[in-house]
Design a protein around this motif. Structure first.
Motif: not given
Length: 930
Positions: A843-849
């Motif tokens: 979760g440090n670079q990409e996350k869900a909406a």
């Protein structure tokens, strides 16, 4: 443009954009310019340069520290004259620089015939961060009759560097600050999405909790200048989740003590507390900083008139407040009586926080100084030919006649160093042990480098069998932050002697393999001890402990660790696993059944889970040991049959050989050495000389859990329970529900990846797609993100044909020639084949909406980690098995049990059959010491 001009520009940007002070200096080139300006008495920047030189230069073995030490030495010797820095002041600054070049400079002066030799010797008496090269210089000078060397060794042999320190205060006033209700994840103290800034301590400090919380903590400190602000997890455990030194660093930055007037933004001795105490890894980190961690027990289970626990409508114990720790309450810690008081009223016994060893850490300002001090005292006494006096607390050695050994007791006894007992040690004994394998990951690695520099370490200990630096946590996006931090990290670790995922010379292809998978492969002995900079360092061979950056640095530098032998909980299985169940479901059910068996008490917390999964290869067994972090266990040990262990070691050998073939071995031939150790272990098992590790049949456990496989009828989901009215019960990992509970609930995004999956999971996806396409082309009604754990697995899938069908249905496939340089913010209803690495799990670079309902195979379900909240809806990260995630993305919702069974029909899920008999052995097998 000069280095100094660039530095001034950076200072302006930091001040204007972030409101920060000048960044501490670690550059040799910049500090050399600053020194030149100091020497030039007419230079317009001279006053500022003096300030930067004295108060804003990083110590240890940084390039700047080398330059600073050399210049200070010249001032001490009188070869340079600076009006504002007398020889005495120069010596004082050297005394704060923590070893390496500063100790070398002090020894240069102390062992000379210069007039300042005695003064330099006095300063050296306070230093503990000495290494072999320093030892050799002292020993040689002593043999040559050098008086200062003799005096130094006599002081070291008495451990005066420790005994002359002030004792910890008898009374410590604290003012409470409730940081959150319920378990506090280290992600609250040091968010994963800010991992790029962890090495910049002042900048990273801005992300702790919230700006409002930071202001409240500062204000409390001003209102109570004689009290420390104590951060509290109300109704929860402090510091659960990832092993983050940066979390403790941030707490210390806002509520600790300044370490030195000459070392910027490095504080120590924070005080933290939790209703249910401190998570094991976080407590170790607190010890690194010389801090205090308290188990408050301020909420207790309510009992009725008959002494029975009162339960709510969900069957959970009802809690009642034993005493208040509301924000702003002033309490007193009595360190002698080991009690917590409110005025004259005793609240709770805190003896566990003030063991002799922990008090030593507090007195010394951290555990490093104690570790190095003990080694220094031993060296000095041996060099002088005298017996070292007992200065440090004697290690507790517990040996119980007639009692067998658990698996972890056997491992600790085998790897113990400096033990006096002639009989094997049991739980509770304090043991210094050899560390076999060390791992560092890329978001905590920069801090490990800083810790190594601060303790003046320059090369890996020769006793470490294997060490790996990963690039998995920043694998998703090759953005400017990763481009700035990762190559520097890899270059440092490579030079230090660690096998690195990226080659600073660019000879081999950059690897972003998940660190735990690599560590599991390079662990080639089931009796090994592994230390890793991540809470999921939980190998399925040996015993592995997730640790903070500092403990990792100590393990790399010394090849040792020190800790008490932990208690164990034995886990066995009965019955048969249903064919439609995946082993991930068994893992979740284990937690649920344990909580039910022990009326809600988590008997795993802080203990070693010894699990008999004798028929599963190390790859698959890791799914269980990995999840034990979420069970809040200290560690886990898999008990295997001889045949399974041999097969796991052969697999490990093949993967290590691939690393060698790619050119990843170093000059010391570390990887070749691991293959040799694997061959040796296989031969021992085959010959019967040393069978696979097993506990004794008369070992003693804190508890025993029997998991009933027959009772597990449907897939199991770990639920963050985001809408629970009791805030303290959200995001705990303890809520495990059957799939039918969700009754067709919409799924917004699915993720298959993280350290919880293995090659078999990728094969399951391929098999499900083949099953599903029998009814026509497969489409997705929710995005499915797939991140294979390692490149080896990708290569094997390509060779075996499974990658073809994955590629067929992928709307995106990673391209190492053109890696993503920006995080994805929107997802389409397609399958994404992402680069090996942690991806969404971190979760440090990409996350869900924001606000999404995510179903994932990952490890964490903490608030905001994988998905953030919106004003209208809380994001939730539900955790389940690979087949459940895949089918939910195809349907866009949770499937019915019938739909699920049809989708996995004929597929060989990760199945498990319990060993036919208990794998314990007769307790008369001797423990072989290293």
């Amino acid at each position: 443009m000069s280095y100094y001009s660039e530095y001034l520009q950076e200072i302006e940007v930091r001040k204007k954009d972030l409101g920060l002070n000048p960044k501490p200096i670690d550059s040799a080139e910049l500090l050399s310019e600053i020194i030149a300006q100091i020497k030039d008495t007419g230079n317009e920047h001279r006053e500022a340069s003096l300030n930067f030189f004295i108060y804003n230069t990083l110590p240890g073995t940084t390039p700047a520290a080398v330059v600073k030490s050399a210049f200070l030495k010249e001032i001490v010797l009188g070869n340079e004259v600076v009006a504002e820095i007398s020889p005495e002041f120069a010596l004082e600054q050297l005394s704060h620089m923590k070893g390496g070049p500063s100790v070398a400079a002090l020894l240069d002066v102390a062992l000379s015939d210069h007039a300042q030799a005695a003064a330099a010797g006095e300063v050296l008496k306070s230093q503990v961060f000495l290494y072999d090269a320093d030892y050799e210089r002292l020993a040689a000078a002593f043999k040559e009759g050098n008086a200062v060397a003799k005096e130094l060794l006599e002081s070291y042999a008495k451990a005066e560097f420790f005994t002359k320190l002030d004792d910890i205060p008898e009374k410590i006033d604290v003012v409470t600050y409730i940081a959150a209700e319920g378990d506090i994840s280290t992600d609250l103290l040091s968010p994963g999405n800010q991992s790029h800034s962890r090495a910049d301590r002042e900048l990273h400090g801005l992300c702790m909790i919230s700006p409002e919380a930071q202001k409240e903590i500062v204000e409390l400190g001003k209102q109570h200048p004689n009290a420390k602000v104590m951060l509290i997890a109300e109704k929860g455990t402090m510091g659960v989740g990832s092993s983050r030194m940066s979390g403790v660093n941030n707490v210390a930055l806002w509520a600790g003590e300044k370490t030195s007037p000459y070392i910027p933004f490095i504080n120590n001795r924070p005080v933290v507390a939790g209703t249910n105490g401190i998570a094991p890894i976080f407590l170790t980190t607190v010890g690194v900083t010389g801090g205090i961690g308290l188990d408050l027990k301020n909420w207790v289970k309510k009992v009725d008139a008959d002494g029975n626990v009162v339960r709510d409508e969900n069957g959970d114990p009802v809690l009642e407040e034993a005493y208040s720790v509301a924000t702003g309450t002033v309490l007193t810690i009595d360190t002698k009586a080991k009690k917590l008081y409110n005025g004259d009223k005793e609240l709770v016994d805190v003896s566990a926080s003030f063991t002799p060893q922990k008090v030593e850490f507090m007195k010394a300002g951290g555990s490093y100084a104690v570790t190095f001090g003990k080694k220094l005292q031993t060296f000095a006494a041996e060099t002088l030919g005298v017996e070292a006096p007992a200065v440090y607390a004697q290690a507790k050695e517990i040996s119980i006649e007639g009692q067998g050994l658990t698996a972890v007791e056997k491992i600790f006894n085998r790897n113990a160093i400096g033990v006096n007992s002639k009989t094997p040690l049991h739980t509770g004994s304090d043991v210094r042990v050899k560390v076999n394998i060390v791992g560092s990951q890329d978001t905590t690695g920069p801090m490990t480098c800083q810790e190594l520099e601060s303790m003046a370490a320059s090369t890996i200990s020769a006793t470490v069998d294997g060490a790996f630096q990963s690039g998995c946590h920043t694998a998703s996006v090759w953005d400017k932050k990763a481009q700035a931090n990762t190559p520097k990290l890899m270059a440092f670790m490579n030079a230090f002697g660690v096998i690195t995922a990226r080659d600073p010379k660019g000879i081999y292809h950059s690897m972003t393999d998940v660190i735990h998978k690599v560590l599991n492969d390079i662990t080639v002995d089931d009796r090994a001890i592994i230390i890793g900079g991540d809470s999921h360092t939980r190998m399925s061979k040996g015993v592995a402990f997730g640790a903070d950056s500092g403990t990792v640095a100590i393990a790399l530098a010394t090849g040792e660790a020190e800790m008490p032998i932990p208690e164990s909980v034995k886990v066995t299985f009965k019955g048969n696993m249903k064919p439609h169940m995946d082993f991930r479901d068994i893992v979740h059910a284990t937690q649920a059944q344990m909580l039910k068996q022990f009326q809600g008490e988590n008997v795993f917390q802080g203990r070693v889970i010894e699990v008999q999964i004798g028929t599963l290869l190390a790859d698959q067994a890791f799914t269980f040991t990995d999840w034990t972090a979420e069970m809040k266990a200290k560690a886990s040990i898999c008990i295997s049959t001889d045949e399974t262990l041999i097969a796991s070691l052969e697999l490990a050998k093949s993967r290590i050989q691939i690393m060698i073939n790619k050119g990843m071995d170093n000059e010391a031939k570390m990887l070749e050495g691991l293959i040799a150790l694997a061959d040796k272990r296989i031969a021992e098992v085959k010959s019967g000389e040393a069978p696979a590790l097993a506990p004794d049949d008369n070992a003693k456990y804190y508890a025993e859990v029997v998991v009933d496989l027959d009772s597990i009828e449907e897939p199991m989901i770990a639920d963050p329970d985001v809408n629970n009215e009791d805030v303290s019960k959200r995001y705990t990992h303890d809520v495990i529900r059957p799939t039918s509970y969700y009754d067709g609930r919409k799924v917004d995004l699915g993720f298959v990846g993280s350290c919880m999956v293995h090659k078999g999971d990728m094969q399951i996806i391929a098999a499900m797609l083949r099953n599903l396409e029998k009814n026509g082309p497969v489409t997705f009604k929710a995005p499915l993100v797939v991140a294979p754990p390692t490149y080896n697995i990708v290569d094997e899938l390509k060779a075996e044909g499974d990658w073809d069908i994955l590629s067929k249905y992928a709307g995106f496939t990673f391209d190492d020639e053109n890696p993503k340089q920006a995080a994805r913010t929107q997802y389409e209803n397609i399958m994404y084949l992402e680069r090996p690495g942690c991806n969404l799990c971190m979760g440090n670079q990409e996350k869900a909406a924001p606000g999404d309902t995510v179903l994932a195979t990952s490890t964490r379900l903490f608030q905001g980690r994988v998905v953030e909240d919106t004003a209208e809806k809380k994001g939730e990260s539900l955790l389940g098995s690979t087949p459940m995630v895949v089918l939910s993305c195809v349907l866009g919702r949770f499937p019915t049990l019938e739909e699920y069974k049809a989708a996995v029909e004929g597929i060989n899920l990760t199945s498990f059959a319990p060993p036919s008999k208990d794998l314990s052995v007769s307790g008369d097998i001797p423990v072989v010491a290293v």
